[in-house]
Design a protein around this motif. Structure first.
Motif, PDB file in Angstrom:
ATOM      1  N   ALA A 172       4.576  10.825 -20.326  1.00  0.00           N
ATOM      2  CA  ALA A 172       4.597  12.276 -20.116  1.00  0.00           C
ATOM      3  C   ALA A 172       3.205  12.797 -19.789  1.00  0.00           C
ATOM      4  N   ALA A 173       2.193  12.265 -20.481  1.00  0.00           N
ATOM      5  CA  ALA A 173       0.816  12.687 -20.216  1.00  0.00           C
ATOM      6  C   ALA A 173       0.401  12.317 -18.798  1.00  0.00           C
ATOM      7  N   ALA A 174       0.787  11.126 -18.354  1.00  0.00           N
ATOM      8  CA  ALA A 174       0.424  10.667 -17.017  1.00  0.00           C
ATOM      9  C   ALA A 174       1.109  11.499 -15.939  1.00  0.00           C
ATOM     10  N   ILE A 175       2.396  11.775 -16.105  1.00  0.00           N
ATOM     11  CA  ILE A 175       3.122  12.573 -15.112  1.00  0.00           C
ATOM     12  C   ILE A 175       2.583  13.990 -15.078  1.00  0.00           C
ATOM     13  N   SER A 176       2.205  14.535 -16.227  1.00  0.00           N
ATOM     14  CA  SER A 176       1.607  15.868 -16.262  1.00  0.00           C
ATOM     15  C   SER A 176       0.305  15.901 -15.469  1.00  0.00           C
ATOM     16  N   THR A 177      -0.497  14.858 -15.645  1.00  0.00           N
ATOM     17  CA  THR A 177      -1.767  14.759 -14.899  1.00  0.00           C
ATOM     18  C   THR A 177      -1.496  14.697 -13.402  1.00  0.00           C
ATOM     19  N   LEU A 178      -0.476  13.924 -13.001  1.00  0.00           N
ATOM     20  CA  LEU A 178      -0.109  13.825 -11.596  1.00  0.00           C
ATOM     21  C   LEU A 178       0.365  15.164 -11.046  1.00  0.00           C
ATOM     22  N   ASN A 179       1.156  15.892 -11.844  1.00  0.00           N
ATOM     23  CA  ASN A 179       1.631  17.193 -11.391  1.00  0.00           C
ATOM     24  C   ASN A 179       0.475  18.136 -11.053  1.00  0.00           C
ATOM     25  N   VAL A 180      -0.606  18.058 -11.836  1.00  0.00           N
ATOM     26  CA  VAL A 180      -1.779  18.884 -11.560  1.00  0.00           C
ATOM     27  C   VAL A 180      -2.462  18.401 -10.270  1.00  0.00           C
ATOM     28  N   ALA A 181      -2.594  17.067 -10.135  1.00  0.00           N
ATOM     29  CA  ALA A 181      -3.240  16.499  -8.951  1.00  0.00           C
ATOM     30  C   ALA A 181      -2.489  16.833  -7.668  1.00  0.00           C
ATOM     31  N   LEU A 182      -1.164  16.915  -7.752  1.00  0.00           N
ATOM     32  CA  LEU A 182      -0.342  17.227  -6.589  1.00  0.00           C
ATOM     33  C   LEU A 182      -0.240  18.721  -6.317  1.00  0.00           C
ATOM     34  N   GLU A 223       0.801  -1.220   0.000  1.00  0.00           N
ATOM     35  CA  GLU A 223       0.000   0.000   0.000  1.00  0.00           C
ATOM     36  C   GLU A 223       0.836   1.274   0.000  1.00  0.00           C
ATOM     37  N   THR A 224       2.152   1.164   0.162  1.00  0.00           N
ATOM     38  CA  THR A 224       2.989   2.361   0.136  1.00  0.00           C
ATOM     39  C   THR A 224       3.250   2.851  -1.286  1.00  0.00           C
ATOM     40  N   ALA A 225       2.886   2.033  -2.266  1.00  0.00           N
ATOM     41  CA  ALA A 225       3.127   2.403  -3.664  1.00  0.00           C
ATOM     42  C   ALA A 225       1.873   2.182  -4.492  1.00  0.00           C
ATOM     43  N   LEU A 226       1.741   2.996  -5.513  1.00  0.00           N
ATOM     44  CA  LEU A 226       0.609   2.909  -6.433  1.00  0.00           C
ATOM     45  C   LEU A 226       1.157   2.550  -7.808  1.00  0.00           C
ATOM     46  N   PHE A 227       0.788   1.351  -8.302  1.00  0.00           N
ATOM     47  CA  PHE A 227       1.217   0.899  -9.620  1.00  0.00           C
ATOM     48  C   PHE A 227       0.055   1.088 -10.586  1.00  0.00           C
ATOM     49  N   LEU A 228       0.268   1.927 -11.583  1.00  0.00           N
ATOM     50  CA  LEU A 228      -0.795   2.263 -12.526  1.00  0.00           C
ATOM     51  C   LEU A 228      -0.365   1.881 -13.941  1.00  0.00           C
ATOM     52  N   VAL A 229      -1.065   0.910 -14.521  1.00  0.00           N
ATOM     53  CA  VAL A 229      -0.789   0.473 -15.888  1.00  0.00           C
ATOM     54  C   VAL A 229      -1.647   1.309 -16.831  1.00  0.00           C
ATOM     55  N   LEU A 230      -1.001   2.061 -17.706  1.00  0.00           N
ATOM     56  CA  LEU A 230      -1.734   2.903 -18.652  1.00  0.00           C
ATOM     57  C   LEU A 230      -2.163   2.041 -19.835  1.00  0.00           C
ATOM     58  N   HIS A 231      -3.493   1.887 -19.976  1.00  0.00           N
ATOM     59  CA  HIS A 231      -3.981   0.940 -20.991  1.00  0.00           C
ATOM     60  C   HIS A 231      -5.364   1.370 -21.479  1.00  0.00           C
ATOM     61  N   GLU A 232      -5.612   1.146 -22.756  1.00  0.00           N
ATOM     62  CA  GLU A 232      -6.879   1.575 -23.361  1.00  0.00           C
ATOM     63  C   GLU A 232      -8.084   0.819 -22.824  1.00  0.00           C
ATOM     64  N   GLN A 233      -7.845  -0.295 -22.123  1.00  0.00           N
ATOM     65  CA  GLN A 233      -8.947  -1.059 -21.551  1.00  0.00           C
ATOM     66  C   GLN A 233      -9.119  -0.791 -20.051  1.00  0.00           C
ATOM     67  N   ASP A 255      -2.241   9.755   1.942  1.00  0.00           N
ATOM     68  CA  ASP A 255      -1.006  10.024   2.679  1.00  0.00           C
ATOM     69  C   ASP A 255      -0.124   8.786   2.817  1.00  0.00           C
ATOM     70  N   THR A 256      -0.706   7.604   2.656  1.00  0.00           N
ATOM     71  CA  THR A 256       0.084   6.384   2.796  1.00  0.00           C
ATOM     72  C   THR A 256       0.890   6.059   1.536  1.00  0.00           C
ATOM     73  N   VAL A 257       0.548   6.695   0.423  1.00  0.00           N
ATOM     74  CA  VAL A 257       1.255   6.428  -0.838  1.00  0.00           C
ATOM     75  C   VAL A 257       2.536   7.249  -0.891  1.00  0.00           C
ATOM     76  N   GLU A 258       3.654   6.563  -0.951  1.00  0.00           N
ATOM     77  CA  GLU A 258       4.960   7.222  -1.000  1.00  0.00           C
ATOM     78  C   GLU A 258       5.559   7.207  -2.405  1.00  0.00           C
ATOM     79  N   GLU A 259       5.134   6.264  -3.218  1.00  0.00           N
ATOM     80  CA  GLU A 259       5.699   6.104  -4.553  1.00  0.00           C
ATOM     81  C   GLU A 259       4.591   5.826  -5.560  1.00  0.00           C
ATOM     82  N   ILE A 260       4.765   6.366  -6.766  1.00  0.00           N
ATOM     83  CA  ILE A 260       3.820   6.103  -7.853  1.00  0.00           C
ATOM     84  C   ILE A 260       4.604   5.603  -9.059  1.00  0.00           C
ATOM     85  N   TYR A 261       4.165   4.467  -9.595  1.00  0.00           N
ATOM     86  CA  TYR A 261       4.785   3.856 -10.772  1.00  0.00           C
ATOM     87  C   TYR A 261       3.792   3.905 -11.931  1.00  0.00           C
ATOM     88  N   PHE A 262       4.183   4.570 -13.016  1.00  0.00           N
ATOM     89  CA  PHE A 262       3.381   4.571 -14.237  1.00  0.00           C
ATOM     90  C   PHE A 262       3.985   3.554 -15.197  1.00  0.00           C
TER      91      PHE A 262
END
Length: 253
Positions: A240-250, A170-180, A195-202
Motif C-alpha cells: 500500500a505504501a509503494a502504490i501510494s508513492t507511485l500514485n503521487v509520482a504519476l 524493458e516494458t515492465a518495472l519489477f521493484l522488490v521492496l526490501h530493507e537492503q 514512456d516505455t514502461v507499461e507495467e509496474i510490479y511491486f
C-alpha cells in the motif's frame, strides 16, 4: 456523495447506450434494492470490472432489482498497469495487503509462494484461498467505487516471477521492496518511470523477508531492489505504501 457501483458482465455492458435503460437484477440487483435500498432518482453507476463505467440514475424499482437510466458512458484511462506481487502470509496479513492495494488502484494481484512464506497453497486449499483473494478484491473495488476489479492471477513461485521479468523486459518495472535496497523507491521511480514502461510490479515478501537466493534470482532477471524508507514495514502495509508513492509520482494524487 459518489454513486454506488454495481458490476455487470462485459457482454451486458456492450449493449448499453446513452439514453437507454438497463434492468439490474441477480445478486447486484438484489443488493441495490434490498441492501442499499436504492430509490427512484438516485444516482447509480454500472461497471464491467475492466474500466468501463455507465453513469445514470434509478428509473424504477423492480421485483428482482432496479431499472437504470443510462446518462453517460466512459472508459477509465491508465498511464501504467499496476501489479502487487504479494507473498503468502499468516494471520490474513496478505488479505489486508491486497484489500488496500485494490482501494489504492492496483490492476492485478499476483500471489507469491516465497521461500519464507509460512502459509502454503496446496491442493484444495489453493482453490479456496484463490477464491478468497478474488472475493476480497471484488469487495474492495466495490467499496472504493472502482470501475476495475483487479484480476487475481495463479500462484507464482520466485522462479516464475524471474521468468516473467525476463519475458517482459524493458516494458515492465519489477521493484522488490526490501530493507537492503540500494536506492529509495522515489529515486527509482524518478529515474526509471519512462514512456516505455507499461507495467509496474511491486514485490512484497513474507514476514521473514525475501531470501538472499530470491534476491539474487530476481536481480539477475532485471528486478530492482528498492527501499521504502528507514522504517521496516509489515507485509500487510508495504504494498500500500509503494502504490501510494507511485500514485503521487504519476500525478494521480
Amino acid at each position: 456523495m459518489t454513486n454506488a457501483v454495481y458490476y455487470i458482465s462485459p457482454p451486458e455492458f456492450d449493449i448499453l447506450e446513452e439514453g437507454s435503460t438497463f434492468d439490474l437484477t441477480g445478486d447486484e440487483g438484489h443488493h441495490a434494492k434490498n441492501v442499499k435500498r436504492a430509490e427512484v432518482g438516485e444516482g447509480i453507476d454500472l461497471a464491467d470490472g475492466a474500466g468501463r463505467r455507465a453513469t445514470g440514475s434509478v428509473l424504477g424499482i423492480l421485483d428482482a432489482g432496479v431499472r437504470v437510466s443510462i446518462d453517460l458512458l466512459s472508459q477509465q484511462s491508465q498511464q501504467v498497469t499496476i501489479y502487487l506481487v504479494q507473498a503468502l502470509a499468516k494471520g490474513d496479513r496478505d488479505i489486508q495487503a491486497i484489500e488496500m492495494a485494490t482501494e489504492l488502484g492496483a490492476h492485478g494481484i499476483v500471489p507469491w509462494s516465497a521461500d519464507r512464506s509460512i502459509v502454503r497453497w496446496k491442493m484444495e486449499r489453493a482453490a479456496k484461498a484463490h477464491a478468497k483473494w478474488q472475493n476480497t478484491v471484488r469487495a474492495a473495488a466495490k467499496q472504493s467505487r472502482r470501475a476495475v476489479i483487479p484480476h487475481v492471477f495463479e500462484q507464482h513461485s520466485s522462479a516464475d516471477l524471474a521468468e516473467l521479468a525476463r519475458e517482459l523486459g524493458e516494458t515492465a518495472l519489477f521493484l522488490v521492496l526490501h530493507e537492503q535496497g540500494e536506492h529509495r523507491l522515489t529515486q527509482e521511480l524518478s529515474a526509471r518511470l519512462t514512456d516505455t514502461v507499461e507495467e509496474i510490479y511491486f514485490l512484497v515478501g513474507p514476514e521473514g523477508g525475501v531470501s538472499p537466493r530470491e534476491l539474487d534470482l530476481l536481480k539477475s532477471a532485471g528486478s530492482r531492489v528498492v527501499l521504502l524508507g528507514d522504517e521496516v514495514l509489515r507485509s500487510s502495509t508495504a504494498g500500500a505504501a509503494a502504490i501510494s508513492t507511485l500514485n503521487v509520482a504519476l500525478g494521480r494524487w
